[in-house]
Design a protein around this motif. Sequence first.
Motif, mmCIF file in Angstrom:
data_model
loop_
_atom_site.group_PDB
_atom_site.id
_atom_site.type_symbol
_atom_site.label_atom_id
_atom_site.label_comp_id
_atom_site.label_asym_id
_atom_site.label_seq_id
_atom_site.Cartn_x
_atom_site.Cartn_y
_atom_site.Cartn_z
ATOM 1 N N GLN A 1 -33.478 -25.188 -11.679
ATOM 2 C CA GLN A 1 -34.002 -23.859 -11.346
ATOM 3 C C GLN A 1 -34.297 -23.751 -9.849
ATOM 4 N N ALA A 2 -34.800 -24.838 -9.275
ATOM 5 C CA ALA A 2 -35.057 -24.851 -7.836
ATOM 6 C C ALA A 2 -33.748 -24.738 -7.058
ATOM 7 N N GLU A 3 -32.736 -25.459 -7.504
ATOM 8 C CA GLU A 3 -31.434 -25.441 -6.831
ATOM 9 C C GLU A 3 -30.836 -24.036 -6.837
ATOM 10 N N ILE A 4 -30.955 -23.341 -7.960
ATOM 11 C CA ILE A 4 -30.396 -21.994 -8.078
ATOM 12 C C ILE A 4 -31.187 -20.992 -7.250
ATOM 13 N N GLY A 5 -32.501 -21.198 -7.168
ATOM 14 C CA GLY A 5 -33.338 -20.294 -6.394
ATOM 15 C C GLY A 5 -34.254 -19.422 -7.228
ATOM 16 N N ASN B 1 -40.999 -29.450 -5.294
ATOM 17 C CA ASN B 1 -40.149 -28.263 -5.335
ATOM 18 C C ASN B 1 -40.920 -27.052 -4.807
ATOM 19 N N ASP B 2 -40.222 -26.138 -4.174
ATOM 20 C CA ASP B 2 -40.860 -25.007 -3.514
ATOM 21 C C ASP B 2 -40.688 -23.747 -4.356
ATOM 22 N N PHE B 3 -41.592 -23.547 -5.322
ATOM 23 C CA PHE B 3 -41.592 -22.351 -6.145
ATOM 24 C C PHE B 3 -42.743 -21.441 -5.727
ATOM 25 N N VAL B 4 -42.617 -20.158 -6.062
ATOM 26 C CA VAL B 4 -43.705 -19.216 -5.790
ATOM 27 C C VAL B 4 -44.892 -19.517 -6.689
ATOM 28 N N GLU B 5 -44.644 -19.728 -7.962
ATOM 29 C CA GLU B 5 -45.620 -20.191 -8.951
ATOM 30 C C GLU B 5 -44.844 -20.597 -10.193
ATOM 31 N N ALA B 6 -45.521 -20.938 -11.270
ATOM 32 C CA ALA B 6 -44.838 -21.434 -12.460
ATOM 33 C C ALA B 6 -45.555 -20.930 -13.706
ATOM 34 N N PHE B 7 -44.778 -20.757 -14.794
ATOM 35 C CA PHE B 7 -45.378 -20.288 -16.041
ATOM 36 C C PHE B 7 -44.978 -21.195 -17.194
ATOM 37 N N MET B 8 -45.758 -21.112 -18.278
ATOM 38 C CA MET B 8 -45.448 -21.838 -19.511
ATOM 39 C C MET B 8 -45.640 -20.899 -20.692
ATOM 40 N N PRO B 9 -44.611 -20.738 -21.539
ATOM 41 C CA PRO B 9 -44.753 -19.870 -22.715
ATOM 42 C C PRO B 9 -45.615 -20.519 -23.791
ATOM 43 N N SER B 10 -46.258 -19.672 -24.579
ATOM 44 C CA SER B 10 -47.058 -20.131 -25.710
ATOM 45 C C SER B 10 -46.995 -19.066 -26.792
ATOM 46 N N MET C 1 -30.209 -23.182 -31.288
ATOM 47 C CA MET C 1 -30.042 -21.755 -31.041
ATOM 48 C C MET C 1 -29.486 -21.468 -29.648
ATOM 49 N N ALA C 2 -28.568 -22.243 -29.169
ATOM 50 C CA ALA C 2 -27.978 -21.957 -27.859
ATOM 51 C C ALA C 2 -27.206 -20.651 -27.941
ATOM 52 N N ARG C 3 -27.676 -19.646 -27.202
ATOM 53 C CA ARG C 3 -27.062 -18.320 -27.290
ATOM 54 C C ARG C 3 -25.800 -18.225 -26.442
ATOM 55 N N VAL C 4 -25.697 -19.029 -25.390
ATOM 56 C CA VAL C 4 -24.498 -19.077 -24.550
ATOM 57 C C VAL C 4 -24.218 -20.548 -24.247
ATOM 58 N N HIS C 5 -23.081 -20.826 -23.638
ATOM 59 C CA HIS C 5 -22.787 -22.186 -23.208
ATOM 60 C C HIS C 5 -23.700 -22.537 -22.025
ATOM 61 N N PRO C 6 -24.142 -23.791 -21.906
ATOM 62 C CA PRO C 6 -25.039 -24.160 -20.799
ATOM 63 C C PRO C 6 -24.488 -23.795 -19.426
ATOM 64 N N GLU C 7 -23.190 -23.955 -19.232
ATOM 65 C CA GLU C 7 -22.614 -23.593 -17.930
ATOM 66 C C GLU C 7 -22.797 -22.099 -17.651
ATOM 67 N N VAL C 8 -22.662 -21.300 -18.698
ATOM 68 C CA VAL C 8 -22.818 -19.858 -18.545
ATOM 69 C C VAL C 8 -24.292 -19.508 -18.289
ATOM 70 N N GLN C 9 -25.180 -20.214 -18.946
ATOM 71 C CA GLN C 9 -26.612 -19.997 -18.722
ATOM 72 C C GLN C 9 -26.953 -20.088 -17.235
ATOM 73 N N TRP C 10 -26.497 -21.155 -16.586
ATOM 74 C CA TRP C 10 -26.829 -21.346 -15.178
ATOM 75 C C TRP C 10 -26.091 -20.340 -14.299
ATOM 76 N N ALA C 11 -24.885 -19.948 -14.691
ATOM 77 C CA ALA C 11 -24.164 -18.923 -13.929
ATOM 78 C C ALA C 11 -24.901 -17.591 -14.002
ATOM 79 N N LYS C 12 -25.454 -17.278 -15.161
ATOM 80 C CA LYS C 12 -26.210 -16.039 -15.318
ATOM 81 C C LYS C 12 -27.470 -16.057 -14.453
ATOM 82 N N LEU C 13 -28.180 -17.173 -14.432
ATOM 83 C CA LEU C 13 -29.389 -17.250 -13.617
ATOM 84 C C LEU C 13 -29.049 -17.193 -12.125
#
Length: 402
Positions: free
Chosen positions: A55-59, A167-176, A374-386
């Motif tokens: 996620q850091a690499e992608i931005g 890693n240089d993020f603005v902030e971070a979240f965790m779902p619950s 429950m992978a909704r897309v292929h992992p490669e596509v996931q990162w391309a979308k992000l």
Amino acid sequence: MQRSIDRILTTHVGSLIRPLNILEAMMHKTLGEPVDEAQFQKAITQGVADVVAKQAEIGIDIPSDGEISKPSFHNYVVERLGGLAKQPPEEKGPYYARLSDEFPGFMQQYNAMYKTMWMAPELDADKVREAISVPLPRCKVVAPITYVGQEALQTDLDNYKAALAGNDFVEAFMPSATPARDDADAGEVYESESAYLYALADAMHEEYKAIVDAGFIVQLDLGLPARNQVLPGNPNPTPEDLRRASERQVEAYNHALRDIPEDRVRYHMCWGSMNTPHTTDVPLREVVDIILKIKAQAYVIEGANPRHEHEWMVWKDVKLPEGKILVPGVISHQTNVVEHPELVAWRIKNYASVLGRENIIAGTDCGFSQGWNMARVHPEVQWAKLSALVEGAALASKDLWS
């Protein structure tokens, strides 16, 4: 919570596709087969580190831990609540009953395809099908509800903190998960559905507070009853039934969020992650007032799903309360088509035109993998979308701050 002050920030809903070794271990666990727990926990620690680094690499500005440790988002919490006993599964009617009535042939085919959905080809296909076919157990409330997931939660927090370091993020979240379980029989312990709901809220408060105390934003993540259009014991509720049930749940959510600052809370309104017709989704306009009652600073909603993409126009008539933030989905998790960055920018600018650029954070419609299977897309596509999300936000920022 950070805002889009000088550019459009980016985030997503939380779940990301798990690494192969974790998928394999979760498959074996589902089948009741032995797993080396020490190696499994080591793989999770590394998996969180890898997914955060990507996620850091992608931005991505505001990442999650990918929910890597959770075999299923909705059901992970069963292991963290005391007072629940698993029961043998029973045959139930279709979860999306109205869709099954409207599209019986499609839903029959969809459910069959779900059993043989995309999965890493390196895994044993027969075992995958067997594991996916294992029905989820029912739960019965056998004692007062308590929170017993402290150790598992602390492991999640420790793994996430370690992964974020450097890693240089603005902030971070965790779902619950939200305090709502409609799959448990509570009648022998609690005298009413409301009493059960508030007991769940008291228990989940401990998880929410621990996430915030650890320095993260907590994201409550689940749809209101208005999304499923099915209620316990009431497969065909009226709109009034659904609205009352939704309002009761929001009251419980707010009870669970007591003493937690609103600016440390996001809420994700889920219309369902499945790629079905979505014709039974309740329109945003009919529930937006209920959503805005939740004591969160940011509201994460679908905006790329073609059933909801037009709903940015709802905000022409509905005022976002002062200080609140909208996180519209401008990327879909339901298709392997990668959005063009210019389309992403256009969607962002639509929302900015009615809400103001500083009140928008660009996100995704839902998670990419709510469960291990429950992978909704292929992992490669996931990162391309992000990546397209980040590129589109940069294009929109250039126009909005030009």
